[in-house]
Design an enzyme around this catalytic site. Structure first.
Site, PDB file in Angstrom:
ATOM      1  CD  GLU A  19      93.161  98.824  18.776  1.00 37.72           C
ATOM      2  OE1 GLU A  19      93.853  99.978  18.773  1.00 37.72           O
ATOM      3  OE2 GLU A  19      93.616  97.792  18.178  1.00 37.72           O
ATOM      4  CB  VAL A  73      96.188  98.727  44.663  1.00 35.03           C
ATOM      5  CG1 VAL A  73      96.134  99.336  45.863  1.00 35.03           C
ATOM      6  CG2 VAL A  73      97.446  98.653  44.126  1.00 35.03           C
ATOM      7  CG  ASN A  91      89.916  93.262  43.463  1.00 38.80           C
ATOM      8  OD1 ASN A  91      88.896  93.847  43.371  1.00 38.80           O
ATOM      9  ND2 ASN A  91      90.110  92.610  42.240  1.00 38.80           N
ATOM     10  CG  PHE A  92      95.554  92.167  46.506  1.00 34.45           C
ATOM     11  CD1 PHE A  92      94.627  91.405  45.729  1.00 34.45           C
ATOM     12  CD2 PHE A  92      96.981  92.237  46.263  1.00 34.45           C
ATOM     13  CE1 PHE A  92      95.028  90.470  44.947  1.00 34.45           C
ATOM     14  CE2 PHE A  92      97.435  91.236  45.331  1.00 34.45           C
ATOM     15  CZ  PHE A  92      96.459  90.544  44.617  1.00 34.45           C
ATOM     16  CE  LYS A 131      91.835 106.453  28.075  1.00 36.68           C
ATOM     17  NZ  LYS A 131      91.726 107.811  28.848  1.00 36.68           N
ATOM     18  CG  ASN A 158      98.515  99.336  37.403  1.00 38.40           C
ATOM     19  OD1 ASN A 158      97.517  99.324  36.775  1.00 38.40           O
ATOM     20  ND2 ASN A 158      98.981  97.989  37.581  1.00 38.40           N
ATOM     21  NE  ARG A 175      98.998  94.360  35.449  1.00 41.13           N
ATOM     22  CZ  ARG A 175      99.516  93.272  34.855  1.00 41.13           C
ATOM     23  NH1 ARG A 175     100.534  92.791  34.854  1.00 41.13           N
ATOM     24  NH2 ARG A 175      98.444  92.654  34.269  1.00 41.13           N
ATOM     25  CE1 TYR A 193      90.583 103.118  29.796  1.00 41.27           C
ATOM     26  CE2 TYR A 193      92.731 101.836  29.668  1.00 41.27           C
ATOM     27  CZ  TYR A 193      91.905 102.776  29.972  1.00 41.27           C
ATOM     28  OH  TYR A 193      92.568 103.563  31.131  1.00 41.27           O
TER      29      TYR A 193
HETATM   30  N1  LIG Z   1      94.006 104.942  37.726  1.00 36.34           N
HETATM   31  C1  LIG Z   1      94.946 104.358  36.797  1.00 36.34           C
HETATM   32  O1  LIG Z   1      95.639 103.615  36.871  1.00 36.34           O
HETATM   33  C2  LIG Z   1      94.887 104.917  35.180  1.00 36.34           C
HETATM   34  C3  LIG Z   1      95.932 104.308  34.581  1.00 36.34           C
HETATM   35  C4  LIG Z   1      95.999 104.543  32.989  1.00 36.34           C
HETATM   36  C5  LIG Z   1      95.154 105.813  32.682  1.00 36.34           C
HETATM   37  N2  LIG Z   1      94.392 106.268  33.239  1.00 36.34           N
HETATM   38  C6  LIG Z   1      93.211 107.191  32.787  1.00 36.34           C
HETATM   39  O2  LIG Z   1      93.169 108.388  33.606  1.00 36.34           O
HETATM   40  C7  LIG Z   1      91.935 108.773  33.761  1.00 36.34           C
HETATM   41  C8  LIG Z   1      91.202 108.699  35.024  1.00 36.34           C
HETATM   42  O3  LIG Z   1      91.244 107.397  35.524  1.00 36.34           O
HETATM   43  P1  LIG Z   1      90.648 107.172  37.071  1.00 36.34           P
HETATM   44  O4  LIG Z   1      91.416 105.971  37.676  1.00 36.34           O
HETATM   45  O5  LIG Z   1      90.319 108.295  37.775  1.00 36.34           O
HETATM   46  O6  LIG Z   1      89.385 106.268  36.691  1.00 36.34           O
HETATM   47  P2  LIG Z   1      87.724 106.812  37.381  1.00 36.34           P
HETATM   48  O7  LIG Z   1      86.900 105.888  36.741  1.00 36.34           O
HETATM   49  O8  LIG Z   1      88.054 106.984  38.811  1.00 36.34           O
HETATM   50  O9  LIG Z   1      87.534 108.188  36.508  1.00 36.34           O
HETATM   51  C9  LIG Z   1      87.069 108.297  35.369  1.00 36.34           C
HETATM   52  C10 LIG Z   1      86.212 109.482  35.491  1.00 36.34           C
HETATM   53  O10 LIG Z   1      85.505 109.967  34.238  1.00 36.34           O
HETATM   54  C11 LIG Z   1      84.175 109.909  34.172  1.00 36.34           C
HETATM   55  N3  LIG Z   1      83.489 109.589  33.029  1.00 36.34           N
HETATM   56  C12 LIG Z   1      83.466 108.459  32.315  1.00 36.34           C
HETATM   57  N4  LIG Z   1      82.959 108.749  31.080  1.00 36.34           N
HETATM   58  C13 LIG Z   1      82.412 109.960  30.880  1.00 36.34           C
HETATM   59  C14 LIG Z   1      81.864 110.704  29.918  1.00 36.34           C
HETATM   60  N5  LIG Z   1      81.303 110.113  29.075  1.00 36.34           N
HETATM   61  N6  LIG Z   1      81.620 111.984  30.396  1.00 36.34           N
HETATM   62  C15 LIG Z   1      82.144 112.621  31.381  1.00 36.34           C
HETATM   63  N7  LIG Z   1      82.771 111.823  32.406  1.00 36.34           N
HETATM   64  C16 LIG Z   1      82.982 110.393  32.284  1.00 36.34           C
HETATM   65  C17 LIG Z   1      83.640 109.018  35.543  1.00 36.34           C
HETATM   66  O11 LIG Z   1      82.249 109.102  35.900  1.00 36.34           O
HETATM   67  C18 LIG Z   1      84.898 109.181  36.339  1.00 36.34           C
HETATM   68  O12 LIG Z   1      84.595 110.298  37.238  1.00 36.34           O
HETATM   69  C19 LIG Z   1      91.089 107.992  32.409  1.00 36.34           C
HETATM   70  O13 LIG Z   1      91.228 108.468  31.493  1.00 36.34           O
HETATM   71  C20 LIG Z   1      92.136 106.494  32.596  1.00 36.34           C
HETATM   72  O14 LIG Z   1      91.911 105.941  31.273  1.00 36.34           O
HETATM   73  C21 LIG Z   1      93.924 105.595  34.778  1.00 36.34           C
END
Ligand SMILES: NC(=O)c1ccc[n+]([C@@H]2O[C@H](COP(=O)([O-])OP(=O)(O)OC[C@H]3O[C@@H](n4cnc5c(N)ncnc54)[C@H](O)[C@@H]3O)[C@@H](O)[C@H]2O)c1
Length: 311
Positions: free
Chosen positions: A147, A188, A190-191, A149, A174, A211, A145
């Protein structure tokens, strides 16, 4: 002006809220998702809207559509999900970025990358400014994840330098809110789920690690504002809530708001778990006048209401 906007990962937690916001602003939204962690239920309320379209597609394969803007969010975000198939996680970040950047180049679209605070790894600098390069383990279980990103960010900046693409890279810290996956192992959700079910609340380590938590509405506002900046602004820019809480404080707040009788229990810390993470958001304030508005207590209330309905 009405734009044609592609949101990859649009059926996920953050993506679905972003789709809500963009549709409400009158844009035409194409939501692309392979439903690995996202669900149709997250966008079911948008399906009958004339400005919304849902497409099942995996971003590791090329996509040919005509759009003005791309928000690239596709990628599982929680350790449980991204460690389930780590090779696919790296492919999603890296091949996904190449495919979406290639699309942006072809149709001359602006493109925003949902990057992450994980690019800072286990930081030695606190709070983390965008200029900090991070301390990341390249061979650990979180590396697919982190690397992935980091490489996606590299690709964004190379497309910008080499092909003059208009890019925006936002580093998300977060975030929590309704439509989080109930079993994604994030603290969040989980709790709250444990408290609502009357199960023990598990804290990893002694609970003194901190956090910062950003409510999803604040986050989607920041993404839209970042996208609307002028072509001279690329980021990377941190978005998150700088207010820090220890895991113990969070657990106690969740217990109070759910009026749960659950007990707090401690378990060993997982490998590579960062001890502290807090965004420095001065750049977001300066570049697009953004700062989070929703307090943890208000955001948790909304999230608890959602989980009460769904679990
Ligand atoms: N939620 C957070 O706290 C947080 C923090 C940092 C970064 N992000 C980034 O924000 C983005 C969304 O995160 P989230 O929390 O909504 O997660 P999430 O898992 O709910 O959403 C990710 C979405 O991407 C889809 N997906 C995964 N692989 C795919 C692929 N190969 N092709 C098409 N769709 C694909 C999943 O089905 C899902 O709907 C991510 O890129 C994540 O790295 C989120």
């Amino acid at each position: 002006m009405k734009q044609k906007i592609l949101v990859t990962g649009g059926a996920g937690f953050l993506g679905s809220h972003l789709c809500d916001k963009l549709v409400a602003q009158g844009h035409d939204v194409l939501c692309v998702d392979n439903f690995f962690t996202g669900t149709k239920a997250n966008v079911a309320h948008l399906m009958s809207h004339p400005n919304f379209e849902l497409m099942r597609h995996d971003v590791t394969f090329p996509l040919y559509v005509e759009v003005d803007e791309i928000y690239n969010l596709a990628c599982p975000a929680s350790p449980i999900h991204y460690q389930w198939d780590p090779v696919q996680t790296t492919k999603t970040s890296v091949h996904g970025a190449i495919n979406m950047l290639g699309l942006a180049k072809r149709v001359k679209a602006k493109i925003l990358q949902a990057s992450t605070s994980e690019v800072y790894g286990d930081p030695e600098v606190h709070p983390q400014p965008e200029s900090y390069w991070g301390k990341v383990n390249p061979v650990g279980i979180r590396s697919c994840y982190d690397e992935g990103k980091r490489c996606a960010e590299t690709l964004f900046f190379d497309y910008w330098r080499q092909h003059q693409l208009e890019i925006k890279v936002v580093r998300i810290f977060n975030t929590y809110g309704p439509r989080m996956h109930p079993k994604d192992g994030r603290v969040v959700s989980n709790f709250i789920v444990q408290a609502l079910k009357g199960e023990d609340i598990t804290i990893f380590g002694d609970g003194s690690q901190t956090r910062s938590f950003c409510y999803v509405d604040d986050l989607s506002e920041a993404m839209v504002r970042a996208m609307s900046t002028g072509s001279d602004f690329t980021g990377p820019v941190n978005i998150g809530n700088p207010r820090e809480f220890t895991m113990l404080e969070l657990a106690e707040l969740v217990l109070r708001l759910t009026t749960s009788k659950s007990k707090i229990v401690h378990k060993p810390l997982p490998q590579d778990d960062p001890k502290q993470r807090k965004p420095d958001i001065r750049l977001a304030k300066e570049a697009f006048g953004w700062e989070p508005k929703v307090s943890l207590e208000d955001g948790l209330r909304e999230t608890i209401t959602y989980f009460k309905k769904t679990i």
